[in-house]
Design an enzyme around this catalytic site. Structure first.
Site, PDB file in Angstrom:
ATOM      1  CB  SER A  24      23.711   1.354  39.654  1.00  0.00           C
ATOM      2  OG  SER A  24      25.178   1.299  40.338  1.00  0.00           O
ATOM      3  CG  ASP A  36      28.515   5.951  35.512  1.00  0.00           C
ATOM      4  OD1 ASP A  36      29.049   5.950  36.574  1.00  0.00           O
ATOM      5  OD2 ASP A  36      27.376   5.171  35.368  1.00  0.00           O
ATOM      6  CG  HIS A  71      26.500   6.225  38.995  1.00  0.00           C
ATOM      7  ND1 HIS A  71      26.472   4.959  37.978  1.00  0.00           N
ATOM      8  CD2 HIS A  71      25.766   5.463  40.161  1.00  0.00           C
ATOM      9  CE1 HIS A  71      25.916   3.839  38.664  1.00  0.00           C
ATOM     10  NE2 HIS A  71      25.647   4.138  39.902  1.00  0.00           N
TER      11      HIS A  71
END
EC number: 3.1.-.-
Length: 370
Positions: free
Chosen positions: A217, A305, A344
């Site tokens: 991320s 995601d 995610h």
């Protein structure tokens, strides 16, 4: 003598007594009107307050870019909250040591070092010196760079360390300055410098063992910043793994679910909300960095995601795959289907992950030294 009222007078008197006084009737009418007026007044007050906030917040963000920086980093969010980062064993990491390193004056960062599964028994009760020397054993090392919010003790992060450790890797991870129990003020430059310091610390102890960088991320932004810098000084890592990456922070901010809703109803969204990010010196330009990176690259992204849209990871792969800097290196994109529900931060759950890593990174000697 007292006059006795006749029937008519009696009837009239009776009728008059049944009538409400004028003041009481008016009061009865006023009550529902007053109630309706009070409700409308409160509703109007609420609407005016909401309108005021709708106008004030963007100007506040525009005038104070530091607010936007905090929303990008979310370093003030500690989840889970009640954990002692000095005790990784509380999170089920009995083969992990907690260190503190000092990248710069007035900056201290908390680090966790998890040894490979083959060393679990040996690691029991050992001190920091033993763990540092263990980096020189014949096992590859993964430097893990986490995303925004939370700490190095976040649940999904801990689960990934366990998976990687069971596959035979040392895992070194840390909290950037301003996160967890690390001291300092967060900034993109500072986060990148912290990562560089930890990488050099690993290399000074790991001998010829491969060192891989894994970013997740927001950590992918730190990872590409770091690897670009390492390639420019001609000390690249052995591979770069990006999990749920974006192209650059501006595109990611624009693609965030909150932003997608806001751009439809808020004129000047870019000027109010995205420009302050750039003003704060926050770019995390993965799309630019990959043009200067010379090492193998693996991108992992789940189609479902909700935080970093899948199309941004695919776009970054397309940029990297056509970049001249990767012409002598392997560039691979691995999607995870929506039906798997990895979203995610749950790619570590994939039963395919060990095979993907083994095929991408190649079989290492550590697999034959149990």
């Amino acid at each position: 003598a007292t006059a006795v009222p006749g029937p008519l007078d009696k009837g009239c008197s009776l009728r008059r007594s049944l009538r409400l006084p004028a003041s009481a009737a008016a009061e009865g009418m006023k009550r529902p009107l007053g109630r309706r007026y009070g409700l409308w007044f409160r509703l109007r007050k609420l609407l005016l307050w909401l309108l005021g906030m709708y106008i004030a917040i963007p100007f506040l963000v525009k005038l104070c870019p530091a607010i936007q920086a905090k929303l990008v980093f979310l370093n003030f969010v500690r989840v889970p909250y009640f954990i002692d980062l000095k005790r990784p064993q509380d999170q089920g990491l009995n083969h992990t040591c907690n260190y503190y390193l000092q990248p710069e004056e007035d900056v201290t960062i908390g680090v966790w070092h998890t040894v490979p599964a083959a060393l679990w028994k040996s690691a029991r009760g050992k001190d920091q010196l033993w763990f540092e020397e263990a980096l020189g054993s014949s096992h590859p090392v993964i430097l893990y760079l986490h995303g925004n919010a939370g700490t190095r003790g976040g649940d999904h992060r801990v689960e990934l360390y366990k998976v990687l450790s069971s596959l035979g890797y040392h895992v070194v991870t840390f909290d950037y300055r301003g996160w967890g129990d690390s001291i300092g003020s967060p900034s993109e430059r500072g986060m990148t410098y912290d990562a560089l310091h930890v990488f050099d610390w690993i290399k000074a102890r790991s001998g010829d063992n491969p060192v891989y960088i894994w970013g997740h991320s927001l950590g992918t932004g730190v990872a590409t910043n770091l690897v670009r810098r390492l390639c420019e000084r001609e000390t690249p890592p052995d591979a770069l793994i990006l999990e749920s990456p974006f192209t650059n922070i501006r595109e990611e901010a624009r693609s965030h679910p909150f932003s997608v809703a806001s751009t439809q109803y808020f004129p000047g969204f870019d000027w109010f909300f995205l420009d302050p990010i750039t003003t704060s010196g926050i770019k995390f330009a993965n799309d630019e960095n990959v043009k200067y990176i010379s090492c193998s690259l693996l991108i992992l992204h789940a189609e479902d995601d909700p935080v970093v849209p899948f199309h941004l990871g695919k776009k970054l792969y397309n940029i990297a795959a056509t970049s001249r800097s990767f012409r002598d290196y392997k560039v691979q994109f691995v999607p995870f289907h929506t039906d798997l529900g990895y979203r995610h931060k749950y790619i570590y759950r994939s039963p395919e992950l060990p095979r993907i890593l083994r095929e991408f990174l190649g079989k290492s000697e550590h697999e034959h030294h149990h």
